[in-house]
Design a protein around this motif. Structure first.
Motif, PDB file in Angstrom:
ATOM      1  N   SER A   1       0.736  46.000  10.894  1.00  0.00           N
ATOM      2  CA  SER A   1       0.086  46.794   9.858  1.00  0.00           C
ATOM      3  C   SER A   1       0.889  48.034   9.514  1.00  0.00           C
ATOM      4  O   SER A   1       1.651  48.540  10.334  1.00  0.00           O
ATOM      5  N   LEU A   2       0.705  48.509   8.302  1.00  0.00           N
ATOM      6  CA  LEU A   2       1.330  49.726   7.815  1.00  0.00           C
ATOM      7  C   LEU A   2       0.236  50.771   7.683  1.00  0.00           C
ATOM      8  O   LEU A   2      -0.727  50.570   6.943  1.00  0.00           O
ATOM      9  N   VAL A   3       0.375  51.873   8.434  1.00  0.00           N
ATOM     10  CA  VAL A   3      -0.641  52.930   8.438  1.00  0.00           C
ATOM     11  C   VAL A   3      -0.005  54.214   7.938  1.00  0.00           C
ATOM     12  O   VAL A   3       0.990  54.681   8.492  1.00  0.00           O
ATOM     13  N   THR A   4      -0.592  54.790   6.908  1.00  0.00           N
ATOM     14  CA  THR A   4      -0.116  56.046   6.345  1.00  0.00           C
ATOM     15  C   THR A   4      -1.188  57.101   6.529  1.00  0.00           C
ATOM     16  O   THR A   4      -2.349  56.883   6.155  1.00  0.00           O
ATOM     17  N   VAL A   5      -0.797  58.242   7.096  1.00  0.00           N
ATOM     18  CA  VAL A   5      -1.706  59.379   7.244  1.00  0.00           C
ATOM     19  C   VAL A   5      -1.171  60.465   6.326  1.00  0.00           C
ATOM     20  O   VAL A   5      -0.032  60.896   6.469  1.00  0.00           O
ATOM     21  N   THR A   6      -1.996  60.894   5.374  1.00  0.00           N
ATOM     22  CA  THR A   6      -1.531  61.884   4.404  1.00  0.00           C
ATOM     23  C   THR A   6      -1.479  63.292   4.976  1.00  0.00           C
ATOM     24  O   THR A   6      -0.892  64.179   4.379  1.00  0.00           O
ATOM     25  N   GLY A   7      -2.079  63.494   6.139  1.00  0.00           N
ATOM     26  CA  GLY A   7      -2.102  64.812   6.777  1.00  0.00           C
ATOM     27  C   GLY A   7      -1.481  64.780   8.158  1.00  0.00           C
ATOM     28  O   GLY A   7      -0.578  64.000   8.442  1.00  0.00           O
ATOM     29  N   ALA A   8      -2.001  65.637   9.024  1.00  0.00           N
ATOM     30  CA  ALA A   8      -1.504  65.779  10.392  1.00  0.00           C
ATOM     31  C   ALA A   8      -2.411  65.033  11.364  1.00  0.00           C
ATOM     32  O   ALA A   8      -3.616  64.931  11.160  1.00  0.00           O
ATOM     33  N   VAL A   9      -1.805  64.543  12.456  1.00  0.00           N
ATOM     34  CA  VAL A   9      -2.544  63.865  13.527  1.00  0.00           C
ATOM     35  C   VAL A   9      -2.116  64.500  14.840  1.00  0.00           C
ATOM     36  O   VAL A   9      -0.928  64.667  15.104  1.00  0.00           O
ATOM     37  N   GLN A  10      -3.096  64.850  15.681  1.00  0.00           N
ATOM     38  CA  GLN A  10      -2.761  65.423  16.985  1.00  0.00           C
ATOM     39  C   GLN A  10      -2.222  64.365  17.941  1.00  0.00           C
ATOM     40  O   GLN A  10      -1.254  64.605  18.647  1.00  0.00           O
ATOM     41  N   HIS A  11      -2.884  63.178  17.956  1.00  0.00           N
ATOM     42  CA  HIS A  11      -2.465  62.130  18.898  1.00  0.00           C
ATOM     43  C   HIS A  11      -2.585  60.750  18.245  1.00  0.00           C
ATOM     44  O   HIS A  11      -3.610  60.422  17.657  1.00  0.00           O
ATOM     45  N   VAL A  12      -1.519  59.949  18.408  1.00  0.00           N
ATOM     46  CA  VAL A  12      -1.510  58.562  17.933  1.00  0.00           C
ATOM     47  C   VAL A  12      -1.360  57.663  19.151  1.00  0.00           C
ATOM     48  O   VAL A  12      -0.475  57.875  19.981  1.00  0.00           O
ATOM     49  N   SER A  13      -2.223  56.653  19.256  1.00  0.00           N
ATOM     50  CA  SER A  13      -2.078  55.642  20.304  1.00  0.00           C
ATOM     51  C   SER A  13      -1.986  54.281  19.622  1.00  0.00           C
ATOM     52  O   SER A  13      -2.748  53.981  18.703  1.00  0.00           O
ATOM     53  N   ILE A  14      -1.020  53.488  20.079  1.00  0.00           N
ATOM     54  CA  ILE A  14      -0.790  52.176  19.468  1.00  0.00           C
ATOM     55  C   ILE A  14      -0.862  51.106  20.541  1.00  0.00           C
ATOM     56  O   ILE A  14      -0.040  51.068  21.453  1.00  0.00           O
ATOM     57  N   ALA A  15      -1.855  50.242  20.446  1.00  0.00           N
ATOM     58  CA  ALA A  15      -1.990  49.082  21.325  1.00  0.00           C
ATOM     59  C   ALA A  15      -1.871  47.852  20.436  1.00  0.00           C
ATOM     60  O   ALA A  15      -2.868  47.275  20.012  1.00  0.00           O
ATOM     61  N   GLY A  16      -0.647  47.490  20.100  1.00  0.00           N
ATOM     62  CA  GLY A  16      -0.375  46.360  19.220  1.00  0.00           C
ATOM     63  C   GLY A  16       1.119  46.283  18.986  1.00  0.00           C
ATOM     64  O   GLY A  16       1.884  47.080  19.518  1.00  0.00           O
ATOM     65  N   ALA A  17       1.532  45.337  18.164  1.00  0.00           N
ATOM     66  CA  ALA A  17       2.952  45.128  17.930  1.00  0.00           C
ATOM     67  C   ALA A  17       3.285  45.147  16.444  1.00  0.00           C
ATOM     68  O   ALA A  17       2.452  44.813  15.606  1.00  0.00           O
ATOM     69  N   ILE A  18       4.490  45.561  16.156  1.00  0.00           N
ATOM     70  CA  ILE A  18       5.088  45.541  14.823  1.00  0.00           C
ATOM     71  C   ILE A  18       4.244  46.320  13.816  1.00  0.00           C
ATOM     72  O   ILE A  18       4.004  45.873  12.705  1.00  0.00           O
ATOM     73  N   ASN A  19       3.786  47.492  14.201  1.00  0.00           N
ATOM     74  CA  ASN A  19       3.081  48.385  13.289  1.00  0.00           C
ATOM     75  C   ASN A  19       4.044  49.449  12.795  1.00  0.00           C
ATOM     76  O   ASN A  19       5.006  49.797  13.473  1.00  0.00           O
TER      77      ASN A  19
END
Length: 141
Positions: free
Chosen positions: A82-100
């Motif tokens: 998946s393609l995820v776009t955040v237009t602002g700020a994020v304190q913490h990103v966690s990714i449990a998956g592949a090819i994102n």
């Protein structure tokens, strides 16, 4: 009685031995078709917004284009491809998956557990990274 010359006899024996292993092979008379034999019907890509509820945006859609509008404290991705776009700020990103692929204005930290591979994270800054997966890339830019 007529005698066969040894040279002619040897040539005949050689011809028989050479041709003994040959057999008639069937040729394929089928003509190639210019039309496709099957049609491909790929599922359309899901495009949608993800809301940040109680400080957390959760991404669970595989093979999707998702947008988080504005700032969000946490971004939890449990999806793949998946393609995820955040237009602002994020304190913490966690990714449990592949090819994102994750793009954000800024990210404080990124956590990628073992088994989560081939992810790309790009932020406007250089976040702290805890990457236990393989072939993940976290960059500023």
């Amino acid at each position: 009685m007529q005698l066969i010359k040894p040279t002619a006899l040897a040539a005949a024996a050689l011809a028989v031995a050479t041709l003994a292993g040959c057999s008639a092979a069937k040729t394929d008379d089928a003509k190639p078709s210019s039309s496709p034999s099957a049609t491909s019907t790929a599922a359309p890509v899901v495009k949608k917004d993800v809301t940040c509820k109680n400080g957390t945006a959760k991404v669970t859609d595989d093979s999707a284009e998702l947008t988080v509008q504005g700032d969000c404290e946490n971004l939890e991705i449990t999806a793949s491809n998946s393609l995820v776009t955040v237009t602002g700020a994020v304190q913490h990103v966690s990714i449990a998956g592949a090819i994102n692929s994750v793009h954000a204005k800024s990210i404080g930290s990124v956590t990628i557990p073992a088994g989560s591979n081939g992810n790309v994270v790009k932020a406007g800054n250089t976040p702290a990274v805890d990457d236990k997966g393989e072939q993940n890339e976290v960059t500023a830019g």
